[in-house]
Design a protein around this motif. Structure first.
Motif, PDB file in Angstrom:
ATOM      1  N   GLU A 281     -51.662  40.552 -50.228  1.00 54.72           N
ATOM      2  CA  GLU A 281     -51.006  39.524 -49.435  1.00 54.72           C
ATOM      3  C   GLU A 281     -51.144  38.200 -50.160  1.00 54.72           C
ATOM      4  O   GLU A 281     -52.236  37.840 -50.601  1.00 54.72           O
ATOM      5  N   PHE A 282     -50.017  37.500 -50.281  1.00 50.79           N
ATOM      6  CA  PHE A 282     -49.976  36.157 -50.846  1.00 50.79           C
ATOM      7  C   PHE A 282     -49.452  35.213 -49.776  1.00 50.79           C
ATOM      8  O   PHE A 282     -48.603  35.596 -48.977  1.00 50.79           O
ATOM      9  N   LYS A 283     -49.922  33.981 -49.778  1.00 53.71           N
ATOM     10  CA  LYS A 283     -49.392  32.939 -48.897  1.00 53.71           C
ATOM     11  C   LYS A 283     -48.600  31.952 -49.739  1.00 53.71           C
ATOM     12  O   LYS A 283     -49.023  31.585 -50.837  1.00 53.71           O
ATOM     13  N   LEU A 284     -47.467  31.527 -49.226  1.00 48.25           N
ATOM     14  CA  LEU A 284     -46.684  30.493 -49.871  1.00 48.25           C
ATOM     15  C   LEU A 284     -47.376  29.160 -49.617  1.00 48.25           C
ATOM     16  O   LEU A 284     -47.628  28.794 -48.465  1.00 48.25           O
ATOM     17  N   THR A 285     -47.701  28.428 -50.686  1.00 48.06           N
ATOM     18  CA  THR A 285     -48.423  27.158 -50.555  1.00 48.06           C
ATOM     19  C   THR A 285     -47.461  26.005 -50.328  1.00 48.06           C
ATOM     20  O   THR A 285     -46.249  26.159 -50.481  1.00 48.06           O
ATOM     21  N   ASN A 286     -48.017  24.855 -50.022  1.00 48.62           N
ATOM     22  CA  ASN A 286     -47.189  23.659 -49.824  1.00 48.62           C
ATOM     23  C   ASN A 286     -46.544  23.195 -51.129  1.00 48.62           C
ATOM     24  O   ASN A 286     -45.624  22.382 -51.109  1.00 48.62           O
TER      25      ASN A 286
ATOM     26  N   PHE B 260     -45.123  25.442 -53.154  1.00 50.39           N
ATOM     27  CA  PHE B 260     -44.211  26.553 -53.420  1.00 50.39           C
ATOM     28  C   PHE B 260     -44.732  27.497 -54.488  1.00 50.39           C
ATOM     29  O   PHE B 260     -44.001  27.968 -55.358  1.00 50.39           O
ATOM     30  N   ARG B 261     -46.014  27.785 -54.408  1.00 50.95           N
ATOM     31  CA  ARG B 261     -46.654  28.821 -55.221  1.00 50.95           C
ATOM     32  C   ARG B 261     -47.098  29.920 -54.291  1.00 50.95           C
ATOM     33  O   ARG B 261     -47.203  29.736 -53.087  1.00 50.95           O
ATOM     34  N   LEU B 262     -47.383  31.078 -54.869  1.00 54.12           N
ATOM     35  CA  LEU B 262     -47.903  32.197 -54.085  1.00 54.12           C
ATOM     36  C   LEU B 262     -49.385  32.359 -54.422  1.00 54.12           C
ATOM     37  O   LEU B 262     -49.734  32.634 -55.564  1.00 54.12           O
ATOM     38  N   ALA B 263     -50.234  32.176 -53.420  1.00 48.79           N
ATOM     39  CA  ALA B 263     -51.682  32.255 -53.610  1.00 48.79           C
ATOM     40  C   ALA B 263     -52.207  33.547 -52.986  1.00 48.79           C
ATOM     41  O   ALA B 263     -51.913  33.859 -51.832  1.00 48.79           O
ATOM     42  N   TYR B 264     -52.991  34.284 -53.767  1.00 46.08           N
ATOM     43  CA  TYR B 264     -53.582  35.543 -53.317  1.00 46.08           C
ATOM     44  C   TYR B 264     -54.483  35.287 -52.115  1.00 46.08           C
ATOM     45  O   TYR B 264     -55.352  34.428 -52.158  1.00 46.08           O
ATOM     46  N   GLU B 265     -54.273  36.014 -51.050  1.00 44.71           N
ATOM     47  CA  GLU B 265     -55.079  35.895 -49.838  1.00 44.71           C
ATOM     48  C   GLU B 265     -56.062  37.050 -49.699  1.00 44.71           C
ATOM     49  O   GLU B 265     -57.234  36.850 -49.493  1.00 44.71           O
TER      50      GLU B 265
ATOM     51  N   TRP C  55     -41.915  44.947 -51.709  1.00 43.59           N
ATOM     52  CA  TRP C  55     -42.393  43.670 -51.193  1.00 43.59           C
ATOM     53  C   TRP C  55     -41.613  43.285 -49.944  1.00 43.59           C
ATOM     54  O   TRP C  55     -40.493  43.727 -49.721  1.00 43.59           O
ATOM     55  N   GLN C  56     -42.274  42.443 -49.129  1.00 40.25           N
ATOM     56  CA  GLN C  56     -41.653  41.940 -47.906  1.00 40.25           C
ATOM     57  C   GLN C  56     -42.195  40.532 -47.670  1.00 40.25           C
ATOM     58  O   GLN C  56     -43.399  40.287 -47.847  1.00 40.25           O
ATOM     59  N   PHE C  57     -41.345  39.596 -47.273  1.00 40.43           N
ATOM     60  CA  PHE C  57     -41.756  38.212 -47.052  1.00 40.43           C
ATOM     61  C   PHE C  57     -41.408  37.799 -45.631  1.00 40.43           C
ATOM     62  O   PHE C  57     -40.256  37.829 -45.237  1.00 40.43           O
ATOM     63  N   ARG C  58     -42.447  37.430 -44.861  1.00 34.44           N
ATOM     64  CA  ARG C  58     -42.275  36.979 -43.474  1.00 34.44           C
ATOM     65  C   ARG C  58     -43.321  35.929 -43.166  1.00 34.44           C
ATOM     66  O   ARG C  58     -44.486  36.074 -43.547  1.00 34.44           O
ATOM     67  N   ASP C  59     -42.914  34.898 -42.442  1.00 34.65           N
ATOM     68  CA  ASP C  59     -43.837  33.861 -41.977  1.00 34.65           C
ATOM     69  C   ASP C  59     -44.715  33.323 -43.099  1.00 34.65           C
ATOM     70  O   ASP C  59     -45.925  33.178 -42.953  1.00 34.65           O
ATOM     71  N   ASN C  60     -44.103  33.027 -44.240  1.00 30.51           N
ATOM     72  CA  ASN C  60     -44.789  32.477 -45.412  1.00 30.51           C
ATOM     73  C   ASN C  60     -45.857  33.401 -45.991  1.00 30.51           C
ATOM     74  O   ASN C  60     -46.758  32.953 -46.701  1.00 30.51           O
TER      75      ASN C  60
END
Length: 137
Positions: free
Chosen positions: A106-111, A113-118, A82-87
């Motif tokens: 790819e997941f996006k960090l939500t407002n 603070f959850r990870l939502a599947y993109e 895994w790698q985390f960059r720019d939310n």
């Protein structure tokens, strides 16, 4: 949950994102992602469970299960990097029982603070996947 106030950076009315500057009170994004995350959702008669362990060395272990009523339709253990960059959390892995079956997600960090599947190579059953972090962060 506890977040250092100086570790958050307002990005408009609808979103709070993790501050990425070099301030001493900054929340380290890699440390934030590291740990256990899980979730589930129901869709079209299916119940989908998922859990992830993100390790500090950039590796992960995950388990996905799909049920229809009480019958298990799918039970897969994934592992990889895994790698985390720019939310955005990017995951590349393979099925631990069938290494020819690979996945990219790819997941996006939500407002919140959850990870939502993109996007990714998982079946349609996972499109509503949202991961919640377990424990303190």
């Amino acid at each position: 949950m506890y977040f250092a106030q100086s570790g958050l950076n307002s990005q408009g009315d609808s979103e709070n994102k993790i501050n990425t500057d070099n301030s001493p009170n900054n929340i380290d994004q890699g440390n934030f992602i590291t740990g256990l995350w899980r979730g589930f959702h129901e869709s079209e008669g299916l119940t989908v469970y998922y859990g992830y362990q993100f390790r500090p060395d950039g590796s992960f272990l995950a388990r996905h299960r799909i049920y229809q009523e009480r019958e298990i339709l799918e039970d897969i253990t994934w592992q990889g990097e895994w790698q985390f960059r720019d939310n955005t959390l990017t995951i590349k892995g393979f099925n631990s029982k069938d290494k020819t079956q690979q996945a990219t997600l790819e997941f996006k960090l939500t407002n919140t603070f959850r990870l939502a599947y993109e996007t990714g190579s998982l079946s349609e059953a996972y499109q509503m996947m949202i991961l919640n972090k377990l424990g303190q962060f």
